[in-house]
Every structure is written in C-alpha cells, then in structure tokens.
Design a protein around this motif. Structure first.
Motif, short mmCIF file in Angstrom:
data_model
loop_
_atom_site.label_atom_id
_atom_site.label_comp_id
_atom_site.label_asym_id
_atom_site.label_seq_id
_atom_site.Cartn_x
_atom_site.Cartn_y
_atom_site.Cartn_z
N THR A 132 37.72 39.09 -21.67
CA THR A 132 36.94 40.34 -21.61
C THR A 132 36.40 40.66 -20.22
O THR A 132 35.96 41.79 -20.00
CB THR A 132 35.78 40.31 -22.60
OG1 THR A 132 34.81 39.32 -22.20
CG2 THR A 132 36.26 39.99 -24.01
N ARG A 133 36.45 39.71 -19.30
CA ARG A 133 36.01 40.01 -17.93
C ARG A 133 37.18 39.87 -16.94
O ARG A 133 37.67 40.86 -16.41
CB ARG A 133 34.85 39.11 -17.53
CG ARG A 133 33.56 39.43 -18.26
CD ARG A 133 32.33 39.08 -17.45
NE ARG A 133 32.14 37.63 -17.33
CZ ARG A 133 31.07 37.08 -16.73
NH1 ARG A 133 30.12 37.86 -16.19
NH2 ARG A 133 30.95 35.76 -16.68
N GLY B 278 38.30 47.72 -16.89
CA GLY B 278 37.39 47.19 -17.90
C GLY B 278 37.87 47.33 -19.32
O GLY B 278 37.20 46.85 -20.24
N TRP C 89 25.31 38.87 -19.58
CA TRP C 89 26.60 39.56 -19.51
C TRP C 89 27.25 39.73 -20.86
O TRP C 89 27.99 40.70 -21.08
CB TRP C 89 27.55 38.86 -18.55
CG TRP C 89 28.24 37.63 -19.08
CD1 TRP C 89 27.84 36.33 -18.95
CD2 TRP C 89 29.46 37.59 -19.84
NE1 TRP C 89 28.73 35.49 -19.57
CE2 TRP C 89 29.74 36.24 -20.11
CE3 TRP C 89 30.36 38.57 -20.29
CZ2 TRP C 89 30.87 35.82 -20.83
CZ3 TRP C 89 31.48 38.17 -21.01
CH2 TRP C 89 31.72 36.82 -21.27
N ARG D 287 28.46 43.32 -21.89
CA ARG D 287 29.90 43.57 -22.08
C ARG D 287 30.17 44.04 -23.51
O ARG D 287 31.03 44.89 -23.74
CB ARG D 287 30.68 42.28 -21.79
CG ARG D 287 32.18 42.52 -21.64
CD ARG D 287 32.49 43.15 -20.31
NE ARG D 287 33.94 43.41 -20.19
CZ ARG D 287 34.50 44.60 -20.34
NH1 ARG D 287 33.77 45.67 -20.63
NH2 ARG D 287 35.80 44.77 -20.20
N THR E 231 29.43 47.70 -23.67
CA THR E 231 30.45 48.47 -22.96
C THR E 231 31.72 48.59 -23.80
O THR E 231 32.34 49.67 -23.87
CB THR E 231 30.77 47.81 -21.61
OG1 THR E 231 29.58 47.76 -20.82
CG2 THR E 231 31.83 48.60 -20.86
#
Length: 411
Positions: free
Chosen positions: A207-208, A216, A269, A273, A276
């Motif tokens: 995911t990063r 993203g 994070w 995340r 997002t």
C-alpha cells in the motif's frame, strides 16, 4: 438510524447468510462442502467440484458462526470442512494444497498463494473457535506460504507455482492482500508476533512502496521484479480474476485491513493510508447516475467494467464502519464516512441482497439487472458479507456500544 448500524441488525443479516448455505452445503457423502448453490433459489447446480478457496471460506464462515454465538450447528459444520481441507485438499507428497477436486480426486494441483492464504485464514478462525486440529493446520499453511511463496527481497508473496513448485513470473497484489488478512487473523488467534510483523511488512510494501508509480492507487498486476504491469490483460477487460484497471473494492478492502492493523500497531500512517484508500474507492468508484461501486475503473474514474459486485459493497461497508470509529469530531460524532456506511447498506439491500433468502448476489449490471445465474466452481459462499458483519459487531462490542455513531457513555 439504519438498522445495520446496530448489533441486532447485523446479527440478523449474518444469520441469514449462514442459513442460506446450511445444511445443503454439507457434503455427507464425499466430505467437505457443496459450495455451488444457485444464488436465486439455493438449488445445487454442481455437487462434485471442490474448490480450495470455497472449502477454506466455508470453514472460516462456520467458525465465525461459532465466535458470534450463532446456530449450534456451526461447530460441526466447521469441523466437517476443516477435516476435508486437512486431508483431501492436502497433497502430502508435494506438500501443498490442491486447487480443484472432482469429489476427492485432484483435477488441478496448481499452487496458488491466494488459496494457501485462505487456508491460513480458515485455520486461524477455526483455532479461535476451538475447532480440533486448527492449530496444526495453521502452522502447516503458514509454513508453505513462507517456504514456497515468500520473497524476502520484495517483502511480498509470489502468486502461483506449478504442482511441483516452479514459480510463475506473474506477481499480484490480491494474493498479498488476502495473505495480510490471514496473517492478522493468525496473530489474533495465537498472539504470536511473527504473524503481525509479516502482516505489517506486506501491508507496507503493497500500500505504500507498491503504489509509488501509480499516484498512490493500487495496481493489481506486477512483473516478476514487482514492477507494475500496466498493460496486463488490457485486451481482456472482463477477465474473471485478473481484470485490468483499478478495483475500488480492493481499495476499500485494504482500507479495512489497515484499520485492523492499526489496532495492533498504532502508527499514524496506517489510518492515514486507510482513509486515503477508502476515499479513492468511493471517489473513483461510485456511480453517480445509478448508484453503487463500479467493479473496475481507469485512473480518472471512467468505468472499465461498470457491473456492481456484492463483495465490493460488503468490503466497503466493513471499511467505512471501522473508519467511522476513528474519524470523529470533538463531540464524538462520526465523520461523513458513516454516511457512506448507510449509503452502501441501502444500495446492497435494494440491489444485491436476495430478498427471499438473504444471501448476496455475485453481481448485477450497472442498471441493476441480473445478467445470469452466475454459476461456476469459483463461488463466493458468503465470505465477504459474513466477515464484515462480524467485524463490525466485534468492533461495537469492543467499544461497548450497541450501534455505530454512538458513544459508550451514552448507553
């Protein structure tokens, strides 16, 4: 307040799904499950095919039934499936789980990380439910994943191997997503940090690190060196398992998993995340004209496959519920993510849930027509709605409340 914000409403929906599959799904002749039940009326259309994922999901589902204090038959049903998984699906000579069986005879021994991840998930939930033999199966499934699929240099799992364990070059995020889910369940079942650490590594890489080249967003398909393969299956937009494009459902599913991971690893994070990814799911995926979330989209939100799938909405429901617990203002009120929870349930109840039996349809068209009976061996026997109903009720119990959007001190 929608009834599905409440524990009672979620429990009702949870039981409806279990009741649709039991007892017809228990194969008392060959063993294991008959997962191929027609989604319209429940008749069995294929009594022979045993699919590894369907078997594992059945064990998982009935184990959740035990954990949710469901019908008394859930324990026997989970034991029944786990025994078949551990003996008939398991290929002792090659040390892996067979993908397809005709009765008890293997017809496809391809080794899929996706399938082995679901065995780990099933064993973890069975262990939590106190099912005999679950701990041994958990360790065996995890051992295969680590020995055969784990790629240390990339921090992710390979996707597929031959029956004799020659890895294919394809790499995919979907297998890793479900491996992360299974590893989290294994950690919850055992308390062993090795499972949590591995889940964290996979989540971080997928995911990063894995989204750096796609602004993203989560791409599905990768080369052997884990570079995004942006042209993969571009000539097969309706491929059943590996379609091109971005999947709003997987963005929502990862949002849910990151929110769950944040409960055990409180790092900023993870929730950032998760928010997002959920925003991307609804911003790119929501059909403003007809409602519901598209199956696949381009990076600008233009639909590639505009069908609406049941699992996509079930995962978005789970994600929005978990995020609503952490996205609150100073007065304890949930942010607009809870409005999405209500909207998703309204859509599912209107278009995706069988009004007679309570099971969820696999898919409908953009305009909500049902395009066929949706028959095949790779069925989804209630796993997504059961999982997310259970996760939301578990979260409500942990918060000491009876409904989403309320505070514990408000009763």
């Amino acid at each position: 307040m929608t009834v599905y914000r409440t524990r009672a409403g979620l429990r009702h929906r949870f039981r409806d799904v279990l009741n649709f599959y039991y007892p017809d799904c228990l194969d008392t002749t060959v063993g294991g499950y008959v997962a191929q039940l027609d989604e319209r009326d429940g008749h069995v259309y294929d009594a022979r095919t045993k699919h590894l994922v369907a078997t594992a999901r059945g064990v998982h589902n009935f184990s959740l039934g035990v954990l949710a204090d469901g019908p008394h038959w859930c324990e026997h049903a989970a034991e029944h499936g786990l025994q078949f998984l551990a003996t008939v699906h398991w290929d002792d000579a090659r040390r892996g789980y067979d993908w397809h069986l005709d009765g008890r005879t293997p017809t496809d021994r391809t080794r899929y990380c996706y399938g082995h991840a679901f065995v780990l998930l099933a064993a973890a939930r069975a262990l939590q439910a106190g099912i005999a033999g679950a701990r041994d199966e958990l360790e065996r499934a995890f051992g295969v994943l680590e020995e055969r699929f784990w790629e240390l240099d990339h921090g992710r799992y390979a996707a597929r191997a031959s029956p004799d364990w020659e890895l294919a070059p394809y790499r995919g995020q979907n297998a890793n997503m479900h491996a992360c889910e299974a590893l989290l369940a294994a950690y919850e079942a055992t308390g062993a940090d090795r499972f949590l650490e591995r889940a964290y590594t996979v989540a971080d890489r997928v995911t990063r690190d894995g989204t750096a080249a796609t602004d993203g967003l989560l791409w599905e398909h990768y080369t052997e060196s884990w570079e995004p393969d942006l042209s993969y299956n571009e000539d097969s937009p309706r491929h059943q398992f590996r379609p091109p494009g971005y999947q709003p459902g997987h963005h929502a599913e990862w949002a849910k998993l990151l929110a769950l991971l944040a409960e055990h690893r409180p790092e900023d994070w993870l929730l950032e995340r998760a928010r997002t990814l959920f925003d991307a799911a609804v911003d790119l995926g929501w059909d403003d004209e007809h409602g519901g979330l598209y199956y696949t989209v381009a990076d600008d939100g233009e639909p590639i496959v505009a069908d609406k799938y049941g699992w996509v909405h079930a995962e978005a429901i789970g994600a929005s519920a978990l995020l609503s617990r952490v996205d609150r203002d100073a007065d304890g009120r949930s942010a607009d993510v809870l409005e999405w929870y209500d909207r998703l349930w309204e859509y599912a109840g209107t278009h995706l849930i069988n009004p007679r039996y309570g099971n969820w349809y696999e898919r409908v068209t953009r305009e909500h027509d049902r395009d066929g009976p949706n028959h095949g061996p790779a069925v989804e026997p209630g796993y997504h709605p059961l999982t997310n109903c259970w996760l939301v009720t578990r979260a409500l119990a942990a918060d000491g409340v009876d409904a989403l959007g309320t505070r514990a001190d408000a009763g």
